[in-house]
Design a protein around this motif. Structure first.
Motif, PDB file in Angstrom:
ATOM      1  N   GLY A   1       0.838  -1.179   0.000  1.00 33.43           N
ATOM      2  CA  GLY A   1       0.000   0.000   0.000  1.00 33.43           C
ATOM      3  C   GLY A   1       0.876   1.234   0.000  1.00 33.43           C
ATOM      4  N   SER A   2       0.392   2.266  -0.611  1.00 35.33           N
ATOM      5  CA  SER A   2       1.133   3.519  -0.673  1.00 35.33           C
ATOM      6  C   SER A   2       0.576   4.468   0.370  1.00 35.33           C
ATOM      7  CB  SER A   2       0.991   4.129  -2.066  1.00 35.33           C
ATOM      8  OG  SER A   2       1.529   5.423  -2.081  1.00 35.33           O
ATOM      9  N   ILE A   3       1.463   5.184   1.052  1.00 39.93           N
ATOM     10  CA  ILE A   3       0.988   6.130   2.054  1.00 39.93           C
ATOM     11  C   ILE A   3       0.666   7.481   1.436  1.00 39.93           C
ATOM     12  CG2 ILE A   3       2.155   4.999   3.963  1.00 39.93           C
ATOM     13  CD1 ILE A   3       4.277   7.165   3.856  1.00 39.93           C
ATOM     14  N   GLN A   4       0.931   7.631   0.142  1.00 40.01           N
ATOM     15  CA  GLN A   4       0.563   8.869  -0.528  1.00 40.01           C
ATOM     16  C   GLN A   4      -0.958   8.924  -0.661  1.00 40.01           C
ATOM     17  OE1 GLN A   4       3.607  10.211  -0.022  1.00 40.01           O
ATOM     18  NE2 GLN A   4       3.063  11.452  -1.768  1.00 40.01           N
ATOM     19  N   GLY A   5      -1.562   9.995  -0.179  1.00 39.56           N
ATOM     20  CA  GLY A   5      -3.007  10.150  -0.263  1.00 39.56           C
ATOM     21  C   GLY A   5      -3.773   9.255   0.683  1.00 39.56           C
ATOM     22  N   SER A   6      -3.098   8.767   1.731  1.00 32.45           N
ATOM     23  CA  SER A   6      -3.780   7.869   2.667  1.00 32.45           C
ATOM     24  C   SER A   6      -4.293   8.644   3.868  1.00 32.45           C
ATOM     25  CB  SER A   6      -2.825   6.770   3.127  1.00 32.45           C
ATOM     26  OG  SER A   6      -1.764   7.326   3.872  1.00 32.45           O
ATOM     27  N   LEU A   7      -5.222   8.046   4.553  1.00 35.29           N
ATOM     28  CA  LEU A   7      -5.765   8.628   5.782  1.00 35.29           C
ATOM     29  C   LEU A   7      -4.946   8.152   6.969  1.00 35.29           C
ATOM     30  CD1 LEU A   7      -9.600   8.075   5.222  1.00 35.29           C
ATOM     31  CD2 LEU A   7      -8.312  10.178   4.887  1.00 35.29           C
ATOM     32  N   ALA A   8      -4.962   8.944   8.032  1.00 34.98           N
ATOM     33  CA  ALA A   8      -4.306   8.559   9.281  1.00 34.98           C
ATOM     34  C   ALA A   8      -5.335   8.644  10.396  1.00 34.98           C
ATOM     35  CB  ALA A   8      -3.121   9.476   9.579  1.00 34.98           C
TER      36      ALA A   8
ATOM     37  N   ILE B   1      -9.527  11.691  12.229  1.00 31.32           N
ATOM     38  CA  ILE B   1      -9.030  11.264  10.927  1.00 31.32           C
ATOM     39  C   ILE B   1      -8.267  12.424  10.297  1.00 31.32           C
ATOM     40  CG2 ILE B   1      -9.707  10.387   8.673  1.00 31.32           C
ATOM     41  CD1 ILE B   1     -12.350   9.497  10.181  1.00 31.32           C
ATOM     42  N   TRP B   2      -7.086  12.113   9.776  1.00 29.92           N
ATOM     43  CA  TRP B   2      -6.207  13.122   9.203  1.00 29.92           C
ATOM     44  C   TRP B   2      -5.896  12.766   7.750  1.00 29.92           C
ATOM     45  CZ3 TRP B   2      -4.089  17.193  12.209  1.00 29.92           C
ATOM     46  CH2 TRP B   2      -4.432  17.155  13.557  1.00 29.92           C
ATOM     47  N   LEU B   3      -5.715  13.800   6.942  1.00 28.66           N
ATOM     48  CA  LEU B   3      -5.290  13.646   5.558  1.00 28.66           C
ATOM     49  C   LEU B   3      -4.269  14.727   5.253  1.00 28.66           C
ATOM     50  CD1 LEU B   3      -5.585  12.354   2.731  1.00 28.66           C
ATOM     51  CD2 LEU B   3      -7.352  14.050   2.267  1.00 28.66           C
ATOM     52  N   ASP B   4      -3.051  14.321   4.945  1.00 27.90           N
ATOM     53  CA  ASP B   4      -1.959  15.247   4.606  1.00 27.90           C
ATOM     54  C   ASP B   4      -1.766  16.335   5.657  1.00 27.90           C
ATOM     55  OD1 ASP B   4      -1.447  13.866   2.280  1.00 27.90           O
ATOM     56  OD2 ASP B   4      -2.797  15.112   1.082  1.00 27.90           O
ATOM     57  N   GLY B   5      -1.848  15.962   6.927  1.00 25.95           N
ATOM     58  CA  GLY B   5      -1.590  16.897   8.012  1.00 25.95           C
ATOM     59  C   GLY B   5      -2.789  17.732   8.424  1.00 25.95           C
ATOM     60  N   ASN B   6      -3.926  17.538   7.797  1.00 29.08           N
ATOM     61  CA  ASN B   6      -5.142  18.293   8.142  1.00 29.08           C
ATOM     62  C   ASN B   6      -6.188  17.346   8.701  1.00 29.08           C
ATOM     63  OD1 ASN B   6      -4.059  20.701   6.987  1.00 29.08           O
ATOM     64  ND2 ASN B   6      -4.604  19.919   4.970  1.00 29.08           N
ATOM     65  N   ARG B   7      -6.829  17.773   9.819  1.00 27.35           N
ATOM     66  CA  ARG B   7      -7.873  16.961  10.419  1.00 27.35           C
ATOM     67  C   ARG B   7      -9.135  17.073   9.581  1.00 27.35           C
ATOM     68  NH1 ARG B   7     -11.947  16.880  13.958  1.00 27.35           N
ATOM     69  NH2 ARG B   7     -12.000  19.065  14.506  1.00 27.35           N
TER      70      ARG B   7
ATOM     71  N   GLY C   1     -13.209  16.605   9.115  1.00 22.58           N
ATOM     72  CA  GLY C   1     -14.493  16.475   9.772  1.00 22.58           C
ATOM     73  C   GLY C   1     -15.346  15.474   9.008  1.00 22.58           C
ATOM     74  N   ALA C   2     -16.587  15.297   9.454  1.00 26.01           N
ATOM     75  CA  ALA C   2     -17.461  14.310   8.822  1.00 26.01           C
ATOM     76  C   ALA C   2     -17.774  14.686   7.375  1.00 26.01           C
ATOM     77  CB  ALA C   2     -18.755  14.169   9.619  1.00 26.01           C
ATOM     78  N   ASP C   3     -18.029  15.971   7.122  1.00 21.95           N
ATOM     79  CA  ASP C   3     -18.342  16.406   5.760  1.00 21.95           C
ATOM     80  C   ASP C   3     -17.130  16.270   4.836  1.00 21.95           C
ATOM     81  OD1 ASP C   3     -20.858  17.044   6.672  1.00 21.95           O
ATOM     82  OD2 ASP C   3     -20.368  19.164   7.012  1.00 21.95           O
ATOM     83  N   GLU C   4     -15.952  16.640   5.364  1.00 18.26           N
ATOM     84  CA  GLU C   4     -14.739  16.546   4.557  1.00 18.26           C
ATOM     85  C   GLU C   4     -14.388  15.090   4.256  1.00 18.26           C
ATOM     86  OE1 GLU C   4     -12.606  18.601   7.516  1.00 18.26           O
ATOM     87  OE2 GLU C   4     -12.510  20.472   6.372  1.00 18.26           O
ATOM     88  N   LEU C   5     -14.627  14.211   5.240  1.00 18.80           N
ATOM     89  CA  LEU C   5     -14.382  12.785   5.025  1.00 18.80           C
ATOM     90  C   LEU C   5     -15.315  12.239   3.958  1.00 18.80           C
ATOM     91  CD1 LEU C   5     -12.961  10.142   5.769  1.00 18.80           C
ATOM     92  CD2 LEU C   5     -14.701   9.816   7.542  1.00 18.80           C
ATOM     93  N   ALA C   6     -16.589  12.636   4.003  1.00 20.94           N
ATOM     94  CA  ALA C   6     -17.551  12.169   2.996  1.00 20.94           C
ATOM     95  C   ALA C   6     -17.148  12.648   1.605  1.00 20.94           C
ATOM     96  CB  ALA C   6     -18.948  12.655   3.346  1.00 20.94           C
ATOM     97  N   ALA C   7     -16.681  13.890   1.488  1.00 21.86           N
ATOM     98  CA  ALA C   7     -16.246  14.419   0.192  1.00 21.86           C
ATOM     99  C   ALA C   7     -15.001  13.683  -0.294  1.00 21.86           C
ATOM    100  CB  ALA C   7     -15.973  15.911   0.295  1.00 21.86           C
TER     101      ALA C   7
END
Length: 140
Positions: free
Chosen positions: A62-69, A76-82, A84-90
């Protein structure tokens, strides 16, 4: 009989310049700096105080590029930004259009309930395969 003579002009020999050894050193230092800059930007930033989960199996990919943490508090984090529920759905909508696979980096202190809830959200968002990224335990 007339003789015609032409003067011959010989080029003046220039002493051979010695190769400068510092030029090679400058090239090596520049390439090392370039490598460190590129290597430092390849890994997406993680939340502060993130501790990788450990595993004893070295199978999987698996590649960690573009992955969630997923951190210890269940955020839930993506590229250093937390996210929210709406952002996760998008994010799930855009990534499910590209692929049904997702890579997830997991903090070792994450509660299993948070991981299960996120897995359910990912499944509802169209993700069919989740790869968990961990580090190999030292076995001591």
């Amino acid at each position: 009989m007339k003789r015609y003579t032409k003067p011959i002009h010989l080029q003046e020999l220039i002493p051979q310049r010695r190769a400068d050894a510092s030029l090679a050193l400058i090239n090596v230092v520049f390439l090392l700096l370039l490598f460190l800059l590129v290597a430092g930007t390849l890994r997406p930033p993680l939340p502060d105080d993130f501790q990788w989960a450990e595993t004893v199996s070295d199978e999987g990919s698996g590649s960690i590029q573009g992955s969630l943490a997923l951190d210890k508090s269940g955020e839930i984090w993506l590229d250093g930004n937390r996210l929210g529920a709406d952002e996760l759905a998008a994010f799930l909508k855009s990534s499910a259009d590209v692929s049904d696979k997702l890579t997830l980096q997991v903090d070792r202190r994450t509660k299993m309930g948070d991981l299960t809830a996120l897995a359910e959200d990912l499944k509802a968002g169209g993700i069919r395969k989740i790869t968990l990224v961990t580090i190999e335990a030292d076995g001591t």
